[in-house]
Design a protein around this motif. Sequence first.
Motif, PDB file in Angstrom:
ATOM      1  N   ILE A 145       3.768  -6.920  -3.942  1.00 33.72           N
ATOM      2  CA  ILE A 145       3.191  -5.821  -4.480  1.00 33.72           C
ATOM      3  C   ILE A 145       3.835  -4.505  -4.433  1.00 33.72           C
ATOM      4  O   ILE A 145       4.460  -3.919  -3.400  1.00 33.72           O
ATOM      5  CB  ILE A 145       1.652  -5.381  -3.783  1.00 33.72           C
ATOM      6  CG1 ILE A 145       0.773  -6.707  -4.145  1.00 33.72           C
ATOM      7  CG2 ILE A 145       1.120  -4.155  -4.626  1.00 33.72           C
ATOM      8  CD1 ILE A 145      -0.682  -6.639  -3.284  1.00 33.72           C
ATOM      9  N   THR A 146       4.260  -4.242  -5.575  1.00 34.07           N
ATOM     10  CA  THR A 146       5.315  -3.089  -5.719  1.00 34.07           C
ATOM     11  C   THR A 146       4.767  -1.996  -6.590  1.00 34.07           C
ATOM     12  O   THR A 146       3.879  -2.435  -7.357  1.00 34.07           O
ATOM     13  CB  THR A 146       6.590  -3.441  -6.399  1.00 34.07           C
ATOM     14  OG1 THR A 146       6.622  -3.901  -7.497  1.00 34.07           O
ATOM     15  CG2 THR A 146       7.416  -4.419  -5.362  1.00 34.07           C
ATOM     16  N   SER A 147       5.343  -0.790  -6.285  1.00 33.93           N
ATOM     17  CA  SER A 147       4.770   0.257  -7.008  1.00 33.93           C
ATOM     18  C   SER A 147       6.015   1.496  -7.136  1.00 33.93           C
ATOM     19  O   SER A 147       6.412   1.790  -6.327  1.00 33.93           O
ATOM     20  CB  SER A 147       3.518   0.972  -6.327  1.00 33.93           C
ATOM     21  OG  SER A 147       3.014   2.455  -6.844  1.00 33.93           O
ATOM     22  N   ASP A 148       5.830   2.248  -8.495  1.00 31.17           N
ATOM     23  CA  ASP A 148       6.871   3.028  -8.421  1.00 31.17           C
ATOM     24  C   ASP A 148       6.377   4.421  -8.317  1.00 31.17           C
ATOM     25  O   ASP A 148       6.729   5.432  -8.359  1.00 31.17           O
ATOM     26  CB  ASP A 148       7.306   3.052 -10.257  1.00 31.17           C
ATOM     27  CG  ASP A 148       8.069   1.933 -10.630  1.00 31.17           C
ATOM     28  OD1 ASP A 148       8.716   1.356  -9.609  1.00 31.17           O
ATOM     29  OD2 ASP A 148       8.081   1.436 -11.623  1.00 31.17           O
ATOM     30  N   ASP A 149       4.935   4.485  -7.938  1.00 31.11           N
ATOM     31  CA  ASP A 149       4.275   5.751  -7.696  1.00 31.11           C
ATOM     32  C   ASP A 149       3.593   5.486  -6.138  1.00 31.11           C
ATOM     33  O   ASP A 149       3.621   4.556  -5.713  1.00 31.11           O
ATOM     34  CB  ASP A 149       3.465   6.045  -8.690  1.00 31.11           C
ATOM     35  CG  ASP A 149       3.048   7.893  -8.719  1.00 31.11           C
ATOM     36  OD1 ASP A 149       3.160   8.349  -7.707  1.00 31.11           O
ATOM     37  OD2 ASP A 149       2.819   8.122  -9.632  1.00 31.11           O
ATOM     38  N   TYR A 150       2.334   6.245  -5.895  1.00 26.23           N
ATOM     39  CA  TYR A 150       1.569   6.075  -5.039  1.00 26.23           C
ATOM     40  C   TYR A 150       0.700   4.947  -5.026  1.00 26.23           C
ATOM     41  O   TYR A 150       0.345   4.235  -5.851  1.00 26.23           O
ATOM     42  CB  TYR A 150       0.555   7.414  -4.827  1.00 26.23           C
ATOM     43  CG  TYR A 150       1.322   8.635  -4.317  1.00 26.23           C
ATOM     44  CD1 TYR A 150       1.796   8.772  -2.979  1.00 26.23           C
ATOM     45  CD2 TYR A 150       1.535   9.602  -5.173  1.00 26.23           C
ATOM     46  CE1 TYR A 150       2.339  10.044  -2.403  1.00 26.23           C
ATOM     47  CE2 TYR A 150       1.977  10.698  -4.677  1.00 26.23           C
ATOM     48  CZ  TYR A 150       2.484  10.974  -3.412  1.00 26.23           C
ATOM     49  OH  TYR A 150       3.013  12.133  -2.908  1.00 26.23           O
ATOM     50  N   ILE A 151       0.558   4.365  -3.533  1.00 22.87           N
ATOM     51  CA  ILE A 151      -0.479   3.334  -3.516  1.00 22.87           C
ATOM     52  C   ILE A 151      -1.449   3.976  -2.392  1.00 22.87           C
ATOM     53  O   ILE A 151      -1.263   4.236  -1.368  1.00 22.87           O
ATOM     54  CB  ILE A 151       0.137   2.158  -2.852  1.00 22.87           C
ATOM     55  CG1 ILE A 151       1.006   1.366  -3.741  1.00 22.87           C
ATOM     56  CG2 ILE A 151      -1.175   1.108  -2.501  1.00 22.87           C
ATOM     57  CD1 ILE A 151       1.685   0.053  -3.202  1.00 22.87           C
ATOM     58  N   THR A 152      -2.707   4.190  -3.046  1.00 27.35           N
ATOM     59  CA  THR A 152      -3.784   4.946  -2.463  1.00 27.35           C
ATOM     60  C   THR A 152      -4.950   4.159  -1.827  1.00 27.35           C
ATOM     61  O   THR A 152      -5.523   3.218  -2.855  1.00 27.35           O
ATOM     62  CB  THR A 152      -4.286   5.968  -3.105  1.00 27.35           C
ATOM     63  OG1 THR A 152      -3.310   7.016  -3.625  1.00 27.35           O
ATOM     64  CG2 THR A 152      -5.236   6.825  -2.351  1.00 27.35           C
ATOM     65  N   ALA A 153      -5.281   4.174  -0.763  1.00 28.12           N
ATOM     66  CA  ALA A 153      -6.463   3.360  -0.292  1.00 28.12           C
ATOM     67  C   ALA A 153      -7.412   4.328   0.242  1.00 28.12           C
ATOM     68  O   ALA A 153      -7.322   4.905   1.458  1.00 28.12           O
ATOM     69  CB  ALA A 153      -5.822   2.435   0.945  1.00 28.12           C
ATOM     70  N   ALA A 165       8.528   0.545   4.187  1.00 25.66           N
ATOM     71  CA  ALA A 165       8.667   1.784   2.942  1.00 25.66           C
ATOM     72  C   ALA A 165       9.764   2.293   2.778  1.00 25.66           C
ATOM     73  O   ALA A 165      10.444   2.480   3.922  1.00 25.66           O
ATOM     74  CB  ALA A 165       7.503   2.779   3.445  1.00 25.66           C
ATOM     75  N   VAL A 166      10.282   2.255   1.600  1.00 24.03           N
ATOM     76  CA  VAL A 166      11.671   2.693   1.346  1.00 24.03           C
ATOM     77  C   VAL A 166      11.547   4.444   1.607  1.00 24.03           C
ATOM     78  O   VAL A 166      12.512   5.047   1.853  1.00 24.03           O
ATOM     79  CB  VAL A 166      12.266   2.324   0.132  1.00 24.03           C
ATOM     80  CG1 VAL A 166      13.539   2.809  -0.331  1.00 24.03           C
ATOM     81  CG2 VAL A 166      12.162   0.762   0.009  1.00 24.03           C
ATOM     82  N   GLY A 167      10.485   4.777   1.086  1.00 27.42           N
ATOM     83  CA  GLY A 167      10.129   6.267   0.941  1.00 27.42           C
ATOM     84  C   GLY A 167       9.421   6.635   2.049  1.00 27.42           C
ATOM     85  O   GLY A 167       9.391   6.160   3.017  1.00 27.42           O
ATOM     86  N   VAL A 168       8.592   7.955   1.869  1.00 29.66           N
ATOM     87  CA  VAL A 168       8.006   8.444   2.869  1.00 29.66           C
ATOM     88  C   VAL A 168       6.327   7.840   2.839  1.00 29.66           C
ATOM     89  O   VAL A 168       5.799   7.869   2.001  1.00 29.66           O
ATOM     90  CB  VAL A 168       7.969  10.018   2.654  1.00 29.66           C
ATOM     91  CG1 VAL A 168       7.055  10.907   3.783  1.00 29.66           C
ATOM     92  CG2 VAL A 168       9.251  10.651   2.762  1.00 29.66           C
ATOM     93  N   VAL A 169       5.964   7.554   3.995  1.00 27.79           N
ATOM     94  CA  VAL A 169       4.540   7.355   4.000  1.00 27.79           C
ATOM     95  C   VAL A 169       3.857   8.380   4.557  1.00 27.79           C
ATOM     96  O   VAL A 169       4.043   9.133   5.806  1.00 27.79           O
ATOM     97  CB  VAL A 169       4.296   6.136   5.367  1.00 27.79           C
ATOM     98  CG1 VAL A 169       2.872   5.667   5.256  1.00 27.79           C
ATOM     99  CG2 VAL A 169       5.264   4.998   4.792  1.00 27.79           C
TER     100      VAL A 169
END
Length: 219
Positions: A145-153, A165-169
Amino acid sequence: MSTLNLLIRRIRRLAGRGLIRRVKYANKIRYFQVQQEGGMPLDDVEHLEPFGFTSHPLPNAETVVLAFNGNGSHSVAIVAGDQRYRLEIEEGEAAMYNNFGDKVHIKKDRTISVEAAVKVIIDTPHTHMTGKLTVAESIAAVGFITSDDYITAVKNIDAGTNITAVGVVKGASLTNTAGSASMARDGKMTVADVFADGVSLKTHVHSNGYNGGNTGGPQ
């Protein structure tokens, strides 16, 4: 019988309603056996239907039969319907359905309702949606599951193995069998403890403290 009466009789037989008794196929052509009122059953009546749509009617469904020569020897069925399972829909709407209750309903409020008792299978290399996706229950993904933006739960994200995470969590709550941790959006992480090579960040002490003893715990 006069020529006029014979002509009238043939004209009346050009089109008529009947009941489908049996359906069979031959070289992708569908044939009906049709029972018309007051006559013998007509065998091998070819079913003509619109391009891109097909249906296999049940026995005792209705059909309209055209007899090109007026005596039934060359007849085709141009439509098949079944009042036993027909949907009641609003003006301007359209629907596809079967006798089991599954349906695709194009409604007048510009929504499309798909009802399937077991599952909906989309067999394509790529499914593209321009809007959001709302799922009432779970999402089971075999691949990534990939996303170019936020994944919000709103609640938890549970992972059987790693979360990479490649970026910041940000604003995360991390839980495993050893304990839990929380991360605020400002980057601060709160954890129960951190261990490096078996040494606790919270409880470790240093030697060579006051009078040669160990120091107290971290402050």
